[in-house]
Design a protein around this motif. Structure first.
Motif, PDB file in Angstrom:
ATOM      1  N   PRO A 838       0.806  -1.231   0.000  1.00 22.29           N
ATOM      2  CA  PRO A 838       0.000   0.000   0.000  1.00 22.29           C
ATOM      3  C   PRO A 838       0.836   1.277   0.000  1.00 22.29           C
ATOM      4  N   VAL A 839       2.083   1.194   0.503  1.00 24.41           N
ATOM      5  CA  VAL A 839       2.911   2.391   0.569  1.00 24.41           C
ATOM      6  C   VAL A 839       3.101   3.030  -0.814  1.00 24.41           C
ATOM      7  N   ALA A 840       3.038   2.185  -1.874  1.00 25.64           N
ATOM      8  CA  ALA A 840       3.302   2.705  -3.218  1.00 25.64           C
ATOM      9  C   ALA A 840       2.026   3.066  -3.966  1.00 25.64           C
ATOM     10  N   GLN A 841       0.902   3.007  -3.265  1.00 24.43           N
ATOM     11  CA  GLN A 841      -0.378   3.208  -3.936  1.00 24.43           C
ATOM     12  C   GLN A 841      -0.523   4.592  -4.547  1.00 24.43           C
ATOM     13  N   ASN A 842       0.098   5.533  -3.893  1.00 21.79           N
ATOM     14  CA  ASN A 842      -0.044   6.891  -4.401  1.00 21.79           C
ATOM     15  C   ASN A 842       1.266   7.378  -5.000  1.00 21.79           C
ATOM     16  N   ALA A 843       1.820   6.551  -5.871  1.00 22.84           N
ATOM     17  CA  ALA A 843       3.071   6.904  -6.536  1.00 22.84           C
ATOM     18  C   ALA A 843       2.819   7.980  -7.571  1.00 22.84           C
ATOM     19  N   TRP A 844       3.885   8.718  -7.866  1.00 27.23           N
ATOM     20  CA  TRP A 844       3.789   9.764  -8.880  1.00 27.23           C
ATOM     21  C   TRP A 844       3.457   9.121 -10.224  1.00 27.23           C
ATOM     22  N   ALA A 845       2.415   9.578 -10.874  1.00 21.63           N
ATOM     23  CA  ALA A 845       2.060   9.034 -12.193  1.00 21.63           C
ATOM     24  C   ALA A 845       1.249  10.076 -12.939  1.00 21.63           C
ATOM     25  N   TYR A 846       1.439  10.076 -14.245  1.00 19.47           N
ATOM     26  CA  TYR A 846       0.683  11.030 -15.056  1.00 19.47           C
ATOM     27  C   TYR A 846       0.337  10.388 -16.387  1.00 19.47           C
ATOM     28  N   TYR A 847      -0.863   9.859 -16.460  1.00 20.22           N
ATOM     29  CA  TYR A 847      -1.384   9.301 -17.716  1.00 20.22           C
ATOM     30  C   TYR A 847      -2.799   9.844 -17.895  1.00 20.22           C
ATOM     31  N   PRO A 848      -2.881  11.079 -18.368  1.00 21.41           N
ATOM     32  CA  PRO A 848      -4.195  11.746 -18.393  1.00 21.41           C
ATOM     33  C   PRO A 848      -5.245  10.939 -19.165  1.00 21.41           C
ATOM     34  N   ASP A 853      -3.560  10.854 -12.573  1.00 25.07           N
ATOM     35  CA  ASP A 853      -2.756  12.053 -12.375  1.00 25.07           C
ATOM     36  C   ASP A 853      -2.561  12.263 -10.889  1.00 25.07           C
ATOM     37  N   THR A 854      -1.414  11.858 -10.383  1.00 29.06           N
ATOM     38  CA  THR A 854      -1.155  12.017  -8.943  1.00 29.06           C
ATOM     39  C   THR A 854      -0.059  13.043  -8.723  1.00 29.06           C
ATOM     40  N   ARG A 855       0.178  13.886  -9.709  1.00 29.56           N
ATOM     41  CA  ARG A 855       1.326  14.784  -9.633  1.00 29.56           C
ATOM     42  C   ARG A 855       1.317  15.651  -8.376  1.00 29.56           C
ATOM     43  N   ALA A 856       0.148  16.085  -8.015  1.00 29.86           N
ATOM     44  CA  ALA A 856       0.087  17.016  -6.891  1.00 29.86           C
ATOM     45  C   ALA A 856       0.122  16.303  -5.548  1.00 29.86           C
ATOM     46  N   THR A 857      -0.352  15.078  -5.519  1.00 33.45           N
ATOM     47  CA  THR A 857      -0.534  14.428  -4.219  1.00 33.45           C
ATOM     48  C   THR A 857       0.432  13.283  -3.965  1.00 33.45           C
ATOM     49  N   ALA A 858       1.279  12.947  -4.931  1.00 34.74           N
ATOM     50  CA  ALA A 858       2.103  11.744  -4.811  1.00 34.74           C
ATOM     51  C   ALA A 858       2.953  11.761  -3.537  1.00 34.74           C
ATOM     52  N   ASN A 859       3.077  10.604  -2.919  1.00 36.36           N
ATOM     53  CA  ASN A 859       3.972  10.482  -1.772  1.00 36.36           C
ATOM     54  C   ASN A 859       4.917   9.302  -1.941  1.00 36.36           C
ATOM     55  N   TYR A 860       5.117   8.906  -3.171  1.00 35.26           N
ATOM     56  CA  TYR A 860       6.034   7.803  -3.486  1.00 35.26           C
ATOM     57  C   TYR A 860       6.549   8.092  -4.888  1.00 35.26           C
ATOM     58  N   PRO A 861       7.848   7.849  -5.141  1.00 35.64           N
ATOM     59  CA  PRO A 861       8.358   8.161  -6.483  1.00 35.64           C
ATOM     60  C   PRO A 861       7.680   7.312  -7.551  1.00 35.64           C
ATOM     61  N   ARG A 862       7.821   7.718  -8.782  1.00 34.20           N
ATOM     62  CA  ARG A 862       7.172   7.000  -9.869  1.00 34.20           C
ATOM     63  C   ARG A 862       7.605   5.528  -9.828  1.00 34.20           C
ATOM     64  N   LEU A 863       6.688   4.665 -10.214  1.00 30.03           N
ATOM     65  CA  LEU A 863       6.953   3.232 -10.148  1.00 30.03           C
ATOM     66  C   LEU A 863       7.841   2.811 -11.299  1.00 30.03           C
ATOM     67  N   THR A 864       8.577   1.729 -11.066  1.00 23.82           N
ATOM     68  CA  THR A 864       9.417   1.169 -12.114  1.00 23.82           C
ATOM     69  C   THR A 864       9.523  -0.323 -11.869  1.00 23.82           C
ATOM     70  N   THR A 865       9.769  -1.059 -12.939  1.00 24.87           N
ATOM     71  CA  THR A 865       9.970  -2.500 -12.770  1.00 24.87           C
ATOM     72  C   THR A 865      11.454  -2.825 -12.697  1.00 24.87           C
ATOM     73  N   ALA A 866      12.285  -1.813 -12.960  1.00 18.99           N
ATOM     74  CA  ALA A 866      13.734  -2.046 -12.954  1.00 18.99           C
ATOM     75  C   ALA A 866      14.341  -1.434 -11.700  1.00 18.99           C
ATOM     76  N   ALA A 867      15.547  -1.804 -11.428  1.00 18.41           N
ATOM     77  CA  ALA A 867      16.247  -1.181 -10.311  1.00 18.41           C
ATOM     78  C   ALA A 867      16.363   0.309 -10.611  1.00 18.41           C
ATOM     79  N   ASN A 868      16.294   1.109  -9.589  1.00 17.69           N
ATOM     80  CA  ASN A 868      16.429   2.542  -9.804  1.00 17.69           C
ATOM     81  C   ASN A 868      17.377   3.114  -8.767  1.00 17.69           C
ATOM     82  N   ASN A 869      18.555   3.441  -9.238  1.00 17.11           N
ATOM     83  CA  ASN A 869      19.582   3.909  -8.313  1.00 17.11           C
ATOM     84  C   ASN A 869      19.344   5.322  -7.821  1.00 17.11           C
ATOM     85  N   ASN A 870      18.515   6.036  -8.511  1.00 16.64           N
ATOM     86  CA  ASN A 870      18.254   7.405  -8.068  1.00 16.64           C
ATOM     87  C   ASN A 870      17.245   7.416  -6.923  1.00 16.64           C
TER      88      ASN A 870
END
Lengths: 952, 599
Positions: A838-848, A853-870
């Motif tokens: 559930p922690v990732a439920q409100n990830a940053w996403a924008y697919y109008p 569109d969670t740009r304003a409210t996101a509390n988790y970075p955008r989701l990815t299926t790959a490792a993300n070093n950033n």
């Protein structure tokens, strides 16, 4: 009088030199030891000093208080009971549920791997033991547990003392008619917190976002709307693995029977105890399967004898059997799979064949892991036998005695298992893993490790009072010989300790004490094995002064102070730096040669660089304390302490790499640890109504003064000057937004992260050094350290007629945890074929176009299926406060009236119900679904119990 | 009373006896501990230290024993040969994200000096060994000089000038040794390899084969001089300025003499080889004749243990210990249940390390012409087109790779190596499976676990000569040497006479001949390839993607695969700073060493 005074001073001095064998004096000796046991004695080594006369900082709790927490593991009964002891709940897996303990914070660099916990030493009835022995003692056999905190209390412990000592006394027989008491309790145990992943629909919806993010933020769903619909209406695969593997609660039972009694010549206290705990796994006990269980059988027999007015003997036997049994699958892996395996991967059983499902990506079906692999069991036997003989030499000089004590402590474990395997299927075909159905097979009983510990002590003591003067003194020789299974360098540990204490009090007003230890350890170079550790302390019992003696308001006022030196042989260096004075080579790697056939040539490699000067780290401890009681109802106490460590065995990181070895260690490290402890206790009684409230708080803060740190480019990068186990990371500042990028996907401006290409929704960090690159040079301290700076507890108890009610709350403050590393499976969504919580439920996403569109409210970075070093690297975004408050214990009891009990031919009868850990207040749990003490794997346990105690 | 006093005395006496053992705190009896005295007190133990020195020194850049700083991948993944493997692996980040940083390089800088220290410990102490004869001691000292030269050669190529260490340091030594100049570092390599050459034997007894020979010492020197002559170092100005320290990364002038020196050194290797049964394997063709046995000869040269083309190899027996290295090279999925051996189950890390189209284009067809592969954006071609074109490829391609839907060419008729057994699927939507997947180092391997990584293979020195002679304007000699390698591969001779065009053809030959042998990552940088940022180390990578026939999804069934296209895939990072490796930040912060520019 004056003459006698001088004599006694000379006498005690001589005793400390160990030569006073035949000096005569003629005052009457102290009361006999049986009588002394009933006085309020401060637990401590060598001397039985009345609490009021003690100069040491010691916290104690009785076995009865510990018994209030129905748990098999003694370390789990200590929450909030001992001021200055931090206790962290661990896994609740039966048999593997040790809590982490720490006395007065973290004083040494050498203990960072366990977050600063578990650096203490354990002594039971005066002899050293270890956690294996301590953890499964029964509360019923314990008189008291104390923590020894300051230089005065630790004076005699030498190199065992620097990190504090847990000092356990077991119950001894009391003079009186035989008493038999029986206690039993049973209850159910539940997980405090289970953080479940999203269901198949939630998983698939977010996966579509993640994969689209990875494909240039073009909506490219893996799961079609029809599939999503299927997950929603129940036609798609949607398995709640937690639900399938766990049951709601598991049983707990224990019972004990005690016999005590005796006369002046012989006393006994015998305890028999049985306990049984089961895990939350939903698996039956059969020949082929087993739940995770532990059974414990304790037997303790403490006997005291007196012979010819000269000899006093103690024969103590503490024996225990621990039987553990569990599914033949690593518990750690099972809990990892429960978290990691998405709900939609496969049904529990493959539809077409009815076999368990399994694929090469998700090979170990969690349901099958507990049901189809057989079981593993271990059988532990532990025996401590102590024998003490004391000779009172009042004939030679009153108050003089000798004593010899021997202790044998033996521990061994053997393992037995029955194993099987199962074939994995997927869609009617073998699913990838090549495991095949293997019938149940038994292994023989095989050794699982052993230890034995032989200790010997010889004491010469002298205890007298002359008018207003009282002297208690003893000189002790202690030799410890420990053997365990271990590496060639690590299986024998030996030390010798010559220690002494002399406590002098005048008129119960002024007390001065000297203590020392001259301690020799086997791990150091010849000629460099011995260290001298003196301590000095004093107390002033102000309330015994004339001007306060008759005060109605102040019934006790006491001030005390101590200073002294202790040491520690522990270090995170290999074998704690033992035998480092010699240069060793170890077997390392194989180099292959050969023409017609290949030959492995085993290698030898230079080990850690020898350093003949290696020695124990040392601690200078200072403590000041005050105790005051008002109206005999409100008592307050306060202690402040300072602990200066030096000579901590540390890798010399300043040596350049071209030296060719980084394994260069020396006694370089320096740490300062300081803090305070406060406690308050108020109790009163109004008619039938009795009540008490109490609270305590302990605070500790440490600072690394020096540890040969790798030079850092900026002050804010440094660990020197900060706390041990402090969290470090980048400083985040929200997410990258669409506006931050040019049309071709490059950043418009601002600092460039060196951890990979970023896109909208990735974490943005502060460029602390202003070089326009976000990299390791921008790392600084974030949050706090894992070990809490503050531990507090409070509680209340009420009694009315036969009823009693008590509650104990405990919490911590100023502690942080990096949830990304502490609970990676629950925090990092999808990465490495993982799951989503559930922690990732409100990830940053924008697919109008999809209405996302969670740009304003996101509390988790955008989701990815790959490792993300950033995104998935240490930063303040993931380092979170661990502060919490927990209701540790609440108990309601009823004690039947003496008149009623007498009719049943009993002397006491009480029933009660209680709850352990029923309530928690924690932001970490609220925001991230993580329990603040047990963040991942088998959860901590709460329980609801009922019990009775009967005294015949 | 008296009795009691006797009794007490007895107890005290017994206690005293037990406790007053003088040796109680002495080091307890232990087994297996070896100190510096005992290591060099017998030749058996000293030989173990020697084995460790060999292993440590020769694993530079290999995935064994901490040989590199980038885990879970090979240098192929960052040199434009293949995809980088699993996306969570370190190498993926190094390559596809932000390149190298002062905390992420392909080399573990400090490990070089660990190896060198081990070598010096041995050469300084070997004379103490009582039961070793003087000749053997002489060999050991020469071997240690050779291994140190090998490490310095590796550092020279990776970093430029590095600190010169010539003894075992003790803690009281002054350790503030700065980086030497490029020239001083090269001189050190030459001095060490000359010393090694002087002391080493020409050959070893059968069971010791794998230790350094005179030929290996010559090869170290030749490779170092070849890199010294290449344009990255052989230049008036460095690739990026290091100010006053430019001489650490650049010779400061362009000198043809460096190519002449390289020629001398490489000719010496070949001459030594010819007189010691070590040479390129060519069983079928003569001069300027395509070798009809090319698949077998090249396959043998790269894979078969102790073939005559390999001058020095890093040998491993994967069955004997679970070494990491083979995980990155073994391409077979087979397992005990499917006809292979258990060790092959470790293959998972190579699943997503398939060849990229950029590299596929470098290969010739078997007739020596270029293959027509689809460009990005071209219409989909049927799978049969892929299959046909793959079958047309040159023998070296077939020895080093299998193509999707085709049984491995390099283990013909062996079911363990059938496509059904070894495939990890084809690209459908993701990326990484590549146009083809590596089978290199496993020519006719079957289930053999004996793995040899060729450290020096004789074809290197012919290509070195081709390159050096071309730079010196000697086209005839250049072509002669180039064609020794090119013809051996079954291809018709190259006749190009334009210096620039020939240079590219020589570099192309290098790329093919040494695919997956950890060479291209350094070569393209030292050649200063103009296209380095456009599809070599950086720039756009391309990869085939396949489509299944409707309703089909089994990649093992060739008939189910419908068509393929060429697509853009990763676009890795390149920056000029990456010409040389960074020295780790932790070392730079000690303020003794100068960092390479850009980091």
């Amino acid at each position: 009088m004056t003459n006698q005074y001088i004599k006694s001073t000379v006498l005690s001095a001589c005793l400390l030199l160990g030569t006073a064998m035949n000096i005569a004096a003629q005052n009457k000796s102290l009361r006999d030891s049986a009588a002394r046991d009933t006085a309020r004695i401060e637990p401590g080594r060598l001397l039985n000093i009345k609490k009021i006369n003690s100069t040491a900082a010691v916290s104690s709790v009785s076995g009865e208080a510990l018994y209030q927490t129905p748990t098999m593991n003694l370390t789990n009964t200590l929450y909030g009971r001992l001021n200055g002891l931090s206790v962290n709940l661990g896994s609740g897996e039966p048999g593997y549920d040790n809590a982490a303990l720490g006395i007065r914070g973290v004083g040494s660099l050498s203990s960072t791997s366990a977050g600063g916990y578990n650096t203490y030493k354990v002594f039971v009835d005066g002899f050293e033991t270890n956690l294996n022995y301590l953890a499964y003692l029964s509360a019923a056999e314990i008189e008291s547990i104390s923590i020894l905190k300051d230089a005065a209390a630790l004076a005699t412990f030498g190199m065992r003392g620097a990190n504090g000592v847990i000092y356990v006394l077991t119950k001894r027989g009391k003079v009186g008619k035989p008493t038999i008491s029986f206690q039993a309790r049973t209850g159910i145990q539940k997980a405090i917190n289970i953080n479940k992943p999203l269901d198949a629909f939630g998983y698939a919806s977010l996966y579509n976002q993640a994969i689209s993010n990875d494909k240039g933020r073009v909506w490219s769903p893996l799961y079609s709307p029809a599939q999503l619909q299927g997950y929603r209406n129940g036609t798609g695969t949607n398995v709640d693995w937690f639900d399938k593997v766990l049951k709601n609660h598991a049983p707990y039972t224990d019972g004990d029977l005690s016999f005590t009694g005796g006369d002046d010549n012989a006393r006994y206290n015998i305890v028999m105890d049985y306990a049984n705990q089961q895990a939350l796994y939903n698996v039956k006990q059969t020949d082929a399967t087993s739940n995770s269980t532990v059974k414990r059988y304790n037997l303790r027999s403490n006997l005291d004898f007196k012979m010819f007015d000269i000899f006093e003997a103690k024969v103590d036997l503490g024996a225990r059997i621990e039987d553990r049994k569990a599914p033949n699958y690593s518990g750690a892996n099972l809990w990892q799979n429960l978290s990691r395996y998405p709900s939609n991967i496969y049904p529990v059983r493959d539809g077409a064949t009815g076999n368990y499902s399994g694929t090469s990506l998700f090979p170990d079906n969690p349901v099958a892991s507990i049901n189809s692999l057989g079981w593993f069991s271990s059988h532990r036997r532990i025996l401590q036998g102590n024998f003490t003989l004391k000779e009172r030499l009042d004939e030679l000089t009153p108050g003089l005695y000798l004593s010899q004590a021997y202790s044998f402590n033996s521990y061994s474990q053997s393992n037995y298992s029955k194993t099987a395997d199962y074939a994995r299927f997927f869609n009617g075909q073998p699913g990838g893993p090549t495991n095949v159905l293997t019938p149940l097979r038994a292994t023989g009983m095989i050794p699982g490790g052993q230890e034995d510990w032989k200790q010997l002590m010889g004491t010469i003591g002298y205890e007298r009072s002359f008018g207003k003067h009282q002297i208690l003194s003893a000189l002790n020789y202690h030799q410890s010989d420990f053997k365990s299974d271990g590496g060639a360098d690590a299986y024998i540990y030996r030390y010798q300790n010559i220690s002494g204490r002399a406590n002098y009090s005048y008129d119960n007003r002024y007390v001065a004490e000297l203590g020392f230890s001259y301690f020799g350890a086997d791990g150091y170079a010849p000629g460099n094995r011995w260290g001298f550790y003196p301590a000095i302390s004093a107390s002033w019992i102000v309330s015994n002064e004339e001007f306060l003696k008759d005060s109605k308001s102040i019934s006790l006022l006491k001030l005390r102070a101590s200073a002294g030196k202790t040491g520690s042989m522990d270090s995170e260096t290999q074998n704690s730096g033992r035998f480092l004075y010699q240069q060793y080579y170890n077997n390392s790697g194989t180099f292959y040669t050969g023409n017609s056939s290949i030959t492995g040539n085993s290698g030898l490699n230079q080990n850690i660089l020898a350093n003949p000067d290696i020695f124990a780290e040392q601690s200078l401890k200072y403590n000041f304390g005050a105790e005051v009681t008002f109206f005999k109802k409100l008592s307050l106490s306060a202690d402040v302490f300072l602990d200066k460590r030096s000579g901590i065995l540390t890798r010399d990181n300043t040596i350049t790499g071209i030296y060719g070895t980084i394994n260069s260690f020396a006694n370089l490290g320096k740490v300062t640890n300081k803090g305070f402890e406060l406690s308050a206790n108020f109790s009163d009684k109004k008619g039938d109504f009795g009540y008490g409230i109490w609270g305590q708080v302990a605070y500790n803060k440490n600072r690394i003064d020096y540890f040969a740190e790798i030079p850092q480019p900026y002050e804010y990068n440094q660990q020197t000057g900060r706390s041990i186990a402090q969290n470090y990371g980048l400083v985040s500042k929200g997410f990258y937004q669409l506006e931050d990028f040019n049309a071709n996907g490059t950043l418009k401006g601002g600092p460039v992260p060196a951890f990979g290409l970023v896109q909208p929704g990735d974490l943005k960090y502060q460029d602390l050094n202003g070089d326009n690159i976000i990299d390791e040079k921008d790392i600084t301290s974030v949050g706090k350290s894992l070990f809490p700076e503050m531990t507090y507890s409070f509680g209340a108890n009420f009694s009315y007629k036969g009823f009693d009610l008590s509650a104990l709350f405990q919490g911590i403050g100023s502690s942080s945890v990096n949830i990304l590393s502490a609970a990676p499976n629950q925090i990092q969504a999808f990465v490495g074929n993982g799951n989503v919580f559930p922690v990732a439920q409100n990830a940053w996403a924008y697919y109008p176009d999809q209405g996302i569109d969670t740009r304003a409210t996101a509390n988790y970075p955008r989701l990815t299926t790959a490792a993300n070093n950033n995104n998935y690297r240490a930063s303040d975004f993931w380092v979170k406060s661990r502060d919490f408050l927990r209701l540790r214990n609440v108990e309601l009891g009823y004690t039947f009236s003496p008149a009623f009990v007498k009719k049943l031919s009993l002397s006491n009868l009480r029933f009660y119900v209680n709850a352990v850990n029923p309530l928690t207040w924690s932001r970490l749990e609220k925001d991230y679904g993580l329990d603040p003490e047990t963040l991942s794997a088998y959860p901590g346990i709460k329980s609801f119990n009922t019990g009775l105690s009967v005294t015949f | 009373m008296k009795k009691i006093i006797y009794f007490i005395s007895a107890i005290i006496g017994a206690t005293g006896l037990y406790s007053c053992q003088k040796e109680f705190l002495e080091k307890p009896e232990t087994t297996g501990n070896t100190t510096i005295e005992t290591v060099f007190a017998s030749s058996v133990e000293a030989t173990k230290a020697l084995a460790n020195a060999y292993r440590t020194s020769l694993c530079q850049g290999l995935f064994d024993n901490g040989g590199t700083n980038i885990g879970n991948g090979t240098l192929s993944g960052i040199s434009g040969e293949a995809m980088p493997g699993e996306s969570w692996a370190d190498i993926y980040a190094a390559y596809s994200l932000a390149g190298l940083t002062s905390e992420r390089s392909t080399d573990n800088f400090a490990n070089n000096f660990v190896a060198i220290r081990r070598n010096y410990i041995i050469s300084e102490n070997i004379d103490k060994v009582p039961d070793m004869d003087g000749a053997t001691k002489g060999y050991v000292k020469a071997e240690m000089a050779g291994l140190t030269a090998y490490r310095y050669m590796g550092m020279f190529i990776r970093y430029g000038g590095v600190p010169i260490v010539n003894k075992t340091f003790i803690s009281s030594d002054d350790l503030a040794i700065p980086r030497a100049t490029l020239q001083a570092t090269l001189d050190n390599i030459i001095q060490l390899s000359d010393a090694a050459y002087a002391g080493l034997p020409d050959s070893w007894p059968d069971k010791s084969v794998g230790r350094l020979t005179k030929g290996a010492a010559l090869a170290i020197k030749a490779r170092a001089l070849q890199y010294a002559a290449r344009p990255l170092f052989n230049s008036a100005t460095p690739y990026l300025s290091l100010g006053a320290n430019n001489n650490m990364i650049c010779f400061g002038n362009v000198s043809q003499q460096r190519w002449t020196d390289a020629v001398t050194a490489n000719e010496a290797v070949i001459a030594w080889g010819k007189s010691h049964a070590t040479d390129i394997i060519n069983t079928g063709g003569g001069a300027n004749t395509p070798n009809p046995n090319a698949l077998d000869d090249y396959g043998t040269a790269t894979s078969i243990p102790n073939n005559k083309e390999v001058l020095l190899a890093y040998k491993l027996d994967n069955n004997a210990n679970n070494v990491k290295m083979f995980k990155f090279y073994i391409p077979v999925r087979g397992s005990s249940g499917r006809g292979g051996t258990d060790i092959n189950n470790e293959r998972y890390l190579t699943d997503n390390a398939g060849m990229i189209t950029n590299f596929l284009r470098i290969y010739y067809k078997a007739d020596g012409t270029d293959q027509n592969w689809p460009k990005v954006g071209d219409a989909a071609r049927p799978y049969t087109d892929y299959n046909t074109r793959m079958q047309q490829m040159e023998p070296r391609f077939k020895a080093d790779n299998y193509a999707h839907g085709i049984d491995a060419w390099n283990n013909p008729g062996n079911s363990v190596w059938s496509y059904d057994n070894i495939n990890s699927g084809v690209n459908i939507s993701g990326s990484g499976k590549g146009d083809a997947q590596s089978t290199k180092f496993y020519y006719k391997a079957g289930t053999r676990s004996w793995f040899e990584w060729p450290l020096f293979r004789m074809s290197e020195f012919y290509l070195n000569l081709a390159e050096a002679y071309n730079e010196l304007g000697n086209t005839a000699k250049a072509l002669q040497n180039l064609n020794i390698v090119h013809n051996r591969a079954g291809l018709p001779s190259i006749t190009e006479s334009d210096q620039s065009a020939l240079r590219l053809l020589i570099q192309r030959e290098w790329s093919i001949e040494f695919y997956k042998e950890n060479r291209r990552y350094f070569d393209v940088k030292h050649w200063k390839r103009s296209d380095i940022a456009s599809g070599v180390i950086g720039g756009q990578y391309e990869e085939f993607r396949f489509t299944f026939a409707p309703g089909k999804s089994n990649p093992a069934i060739t008939a189910d695969i419908l068509s393929y296209t060429n697509n853009n895939t990763l676009s890795p990072y390149w920056n000029a700073k990456m010409y040389l490796e960074p020295i780790p930040l932790s070392e730079i912060n000690k303020r003794i060493l100068v960092q390479n520019p850009g980091y």
